[in-house]
Design a protein around this motif. Structure first.
Motif, PDB file in Angstrom:
ATOM      1  N   SER A  95      24.789  18.817 -19.304  1.00 50.79           N
ATOM      2  CA  SER A  95      24.164  19.628 -18.262  1.00 50.79           C
ATOM      3  C   SER A  95      24.933  20.935 -18.149  1.00 50.79           C
ATOM      4  CB  SER A  95      24.167  18.889 -16.916  1.00 50.79           C
ATOM      5  OG  SER A  95      23.545  19.669 -15.917  1.00 50.79           O
ATOM      6  N   PHE A  96      24.214  22.041 -18.205  1.00 55.41           N
ATOM      7  CA  PHE A  96      24.819  23.364 -18.132  1.00 55.41           C
ATOM      8  C   PHE A  96      24.307  24.062 -16.874  1.00 55.41           C
ATOM      9  CE2 PHE A  96      24.552  22.102 -22.556  1.00 55.41           C
ATOM     10  CZ  PHE A  96      25.841  22.340 -23.020  1.00 55.41           C
ATOM     11  N   GLY A  97      25.236  24.543 -16.074  1.00 57.95           N
ATOM     12  CA  GLY A  97      24.875  25.170 -14.814  1.00 57.95           C
ATOM     13  C   GLY A  97      24.267  26.546 -14.994  1.00 57.95           C
ATOM     14  N   PRO A  98      23.821  27.136 -13.896  1.00 60.10           N
ATOM     15  CA  PRO A  98      23.159  28.449 -13.970  1.00 60.10           C
ATOM     16  C   PRO A  98      24.085  29.571 -14.404  1.00 60.10           C
ATOM     17  CG  PRO A  98      23.520  27.787 -11.692  1.00 60.10           C
ATOM     18  CD  PRO A  98      23.863  26.605 -12.528  1.00 60.10           C
ATOM     19  N   THR A  99      25.399  29.350 -14.361  1.00 58.38           N
ATOM     20  CA  THR A  99      26.322  30.405 -14.787  1.00 58.38           C
ATOM     21  C   THR A  99      26.366  30.544 -16.307  1.00 58.38           C
ATOM     22  OG1 THR A  99      28.154  28.815 -14.728  1.00 58.38           O
ATOM     23  CG2 THR A  99      27.752  30.114 -12.740  1.00 58.38           C
ATOM     24  N   HIS A 100      25.853  29.546 -17.029  1.00 58.91           N
ATOM     25  CA  HIS A 100      25.811  29.619 -18.491  1.00 58.91           C
ATOM     26  C   HIS A 100      24.555  30.384 -18.915  1.00 58.91           C
ATOM     27  CE1 HIS A 100      28.654  26.307 -17.917  1.00 58.91           C
ATOM     28  NE2 HIS A 100      29.076  26.530 -19.153  1.00 58.91           N
ATOM     29  N   GLU A 101      24.720  31.647 -19.233  1.00 55.72           N
ATOM     30  CA  GLU A 101      23.585  32.446 -19.684  1.00 55.72           C
ATOM     31  C   GLU A 101      23.145  32.033 -21.083  1.00 55.72           C
ATOM     32  OE1 GLU A 101      21.869  34.600 -17.967  1.00 55.72           O
ATOM     33  OE2 GLU A 101      23.112  34.450 -16.169  1.00 55.72           O
ATOM     34  N   GLN A 102      24.092  31.524 -21.885  1.00 54.90           N
ATOM     35  CA  GLN A 102      23.787  31.072 -23.240  1.00 54.90           C
ATOM     36  C   GLN A 102      24.424  29.708 -23.472  1.00 54.90           C
ATOM     37  OE1 GLN A 102      25.246  34.164 -25.862  1.00 54.90           O
ATOM     38  NE2 GLN A 102      23.364  35.364 -25.686  1.00 54.90           N
ATOM     39  N   VAL A 103      23.756  28.893 -24.270  1.00 53.11           N
ATOM     40  CA  VAL A 103      24.268  27.577 -24.645  1.00 53.11           C
ATOM     41  C   VAL A 103      24.385  27.552 -26.162  1.00 53.11           C
ATOM     42  CG1 VAL A 103      23.862  25.095 -24.637  1.00 53.11           C
ATOM     43  CG2 VAL A 103      23.239  26.464 -22.637  1.00 53.11           C
ATOM     44  N   HIS A 104      25.610  27.297 -26.650  1.00 57.90           N
ATOM     45  CA  HIS A 104      25.859  27.277 -28.088  1.00 57.90           C
ATOM     46  C   HIS A 104      26.106  25.848 -28.553  1.00 57.90           C
ATOM     47  CE1 HIS A 104      26.679  31.530 -27.175  1.00 57.90           C
ATOM     48  NE2 HIS A 104      26.330  31.762 -28.440  1.00 57.90           N
ATOM     49  N   ALA A 105      25.671  25.574 -29.780  1.00 57.54           N
ATOM     50  CA  ALA A 105      25.855  24.256 -30.394  1.00 57.54           C
ATOM     51  C   ALA A 105      26.622  24.422 -31.697  1.00 57.54           C
ATOM     52  CB  ALA A 105      24.511  23.587 -30.657  1.00 57.54           C
ATOM     53  N   ALA A 106      27.289  23.338 -32.095  1.00 57.66           N
ATOM     54  CA  ALA A 106      28.050  23.348 -33.345  1.00 57.66           C
ATOM     55  C   ALA A 106      28.277  21.913 -33.780  1.00 57.66           C
ATOM     56  CB  ALA A 106      29.379  24.082 -33.168  1.00 57.66           C
ATOM     57  N   LEU A 107      28.666  21.760 -35.058  1.00 54.52           N
ATOM     58  CA  LEU A 107      28.989  20.434 -35.585  1.00 54.52           C
ATOM     59  C   LEU A 107      30.459  20.148 -35.316  1.00 54.52           C
ATOM     60  CD1 LEU A 107      27.084  20.677 -39.005  1.00 54.52           C
ATOM     61  CD2 LEU A 107      26.257  19.786 -36.816  1.00 54.52           C
ATOM     62  N   ASP A 108      30.826  20.235 -34.065  1.00 51.48           N
ATOM     63  CA  ASP A 108      32.224  20.100 -33.670  1.00 51.48           C
ATOM     64  C   ASP A 108      32.266  19.427 -32.309  1.00 51.48           C
ATOM     65  OD1 ASP A 108      34.882  20.275 -33.126  1.00 51.48           O
ATOM     66  OD2 ASP A 108      35.025  22.456 -33.265  1.00 51.48           O
ATOM     67  N   GLY A 109      33.137  18.432 -32.177  1.00 48.80           N
ATOM     68  CA  GLY A 109      33.237  17.722 -30.913  1.00 48.80           C
ATOM     69  C   GLY A 109      33.752  18.575 -29.779  1.00 48.80           C
ATOM     70  N   LYS A 110      34.419  19.701 -30.094  1.00 49.10           N
ATOM     71  CA  LYS A 110      34.940  20.589 -29.061  1.00 49.10           C
ATOM     72  C   LYS A 110      33.935  21.651 -28.645  1.00 49.10           C
ATOM     73  CE  LYS A 110      39.732  20.023 -30.597  1.00 49.10           C
ATOM     74  NZ  LYS A 110      40.965  20.717 -31.059  1.00 49.10           N
ATOM     75  N   ALA A 111      32.780  21.695 -29.287  1.00 47.22           N
ATOM     76  CA  ALA A 111      31.767  22.693 -28.956  1.00 47.22           C
ATOM     77  C   ALA A 111      31.123  22.356 -27.615  1.00 47.22           C
ATOM     78  CB  ALA A 111      30.706  22.737 -30.052  1.00 47.22           C
ATOM     79  N   PRO A 112      30.575  23.360 -26.917  1.00 45.43           N
ATOM     80  CA  PRO A 112      29.883  23.068 -25.651  1.00 45.43           C
ATOM     81  C   PRO A 112      28.790  22.024 -25.825  1.00 45.43           C
ATOM     82  CG  PRO A 112      30.200  25.424 -25.910  1.00 45.43           C
ATOM     83  CD  PRO A 112      30.612  24.800 -27.208  1.00 45.43           C
TER      84      PRO A 112
END
Length: 216
Positions: free
Chosen positions: A24-41
Motif C-alpha cells: 500500500s502506497f500513500g498519497p505522498t508517493h507520486e510515483q511507484v517503482h518496481a524492480a527485481l529486488d527485495g529492497k525495492a518499493p
C-alpha cells in the motif's frame, strides 16, 4: 473523477489464485517503482522489466496511470463480468511504453505467466472534519444535563426527618421478621423462667471452726 487527497495505491500480487504479497502506497508517493529486488518499493519478481527501477504507476489528476511491463497483459474488472482485456482505445503508447489510466473504483490486473498484479485505489476515507458549531452546542447540552442530574438529586433529595422515619421503619420490619423467625424455630421463649435475683446454692449448714483446729 479527481482523486481525493487521501487516496493511495494498493497492489496485490497473486500466484495463480493464491495471494503472495500486498503493498500500500500513500498519497505522498507520486510515483511507484518496481524492480527485481527485495529492497525495492515494490519487488516484482517474475515479471520482465525493461529497466530497474521500473516506473509502474504515476499519480495524475484523474487517479493513477499504470505502465504495463512489455511481456505482461493488462485487464480491468467489469461489473458482473470479471476481468476483461482493456480496449485498445484506452491504451496509451508513447516512446515504446504502454500505459493505461486507473480511475477511482477500478481494478487493473497485470498478468505474466501465473503471476497476477492487481492495482486499485487504496481504501482511504477523507479525513473527518472538525466539530461544527451545532455539534458543539449538542455537546454542551449533554454536559449540562450530565452535571445537573446529580446536583438536582442532592438539592431536592429527602429531608433528614424523612430519612430518619425511613430508617426506623426498616429497623421495625427487621425486628418483626427476626421475631417471626425465632417463633418459627421455637426459640422465642426460654425453657425456664429467668429470675431477677439468683437463688443461693444449698451448701449445707455453715460451721465455725477454731483457728487452732487441725485434722490428721
Amino acid at each position: 473523477m479527481k482523486p481525493t487527497a487521501s487516496a493511495g495505491l494498493f497492489c496485490e500480487l497473486y500466484w495463480g489464485t493464491s495471494l503472495s504479497e500486498a503493498w500500500s502506497f500513500g498519497p505522498t508517493h507520486e510515483q511507484v517503482h518496481a524492480a527485481l529486488d527485495g529492497k525495492a518499493p515494490l519487488p516484482l519478481y517474475g515479471f520482465t522489466l525493461p529497466e530497474e527501477p521500473f516506473l509502474l504507476a504515476e499519480r495524475t489528476g484523474q487517479g493513477y496511470r499504470v505502465f504495463v511491463p512489455p511481456a505482461a497483459t493488462v485487464e480491468r474488472d467489469v461489473p458482473g463480468g470479471g476481468f476483461q482485456a482493456v480496449p485498445e482505445s484506452l491504451l496509451s503508447r508513447k516512446e515504446g511504453r504502454v500505459s493505461v489510466e486507473l480511475p477511482e473504483g477500478t481494478t487493473l490486473r497485470l498478468t505474466q505467466g501465473q503471476l497476477h498484479l492487481c492495482l486499485q485505489h487504496s481504501v482511504a476515507k477523507d479525513r473527518v472534519s472538525g466539530l461544527r458549531p451545532r455539534d458543539l452546542a449538542w455537546l454542551a447540552l449533554v454536559a449540562v444535563v450530565f452535571v445537573s442530574a446529580p446536583l438536582s438529586f442532592i438539592i431536592a433529595g429527602p429531608s433528614p426527618e424523612r430519612v430518619a422515619e425511613s430508617n426506623a421503619r426498616v429497623l421495625a420490619e427487621a425486628r418483626e421478621k427476626e421475631a417471626e423467625r425465632r417463633k418459627r424455630l421455637g426459640v422465642d421463649t426460654p425453657l425456664r423462667p429467668i429470675t431477677e435475683v439468683p437463688q443461693a446454692s444449698d451448701g449445707g449448714t455453715q460451721l465455725k471452726v477454731p483457728a487452732s483446729f487441725s485434722v490428721q
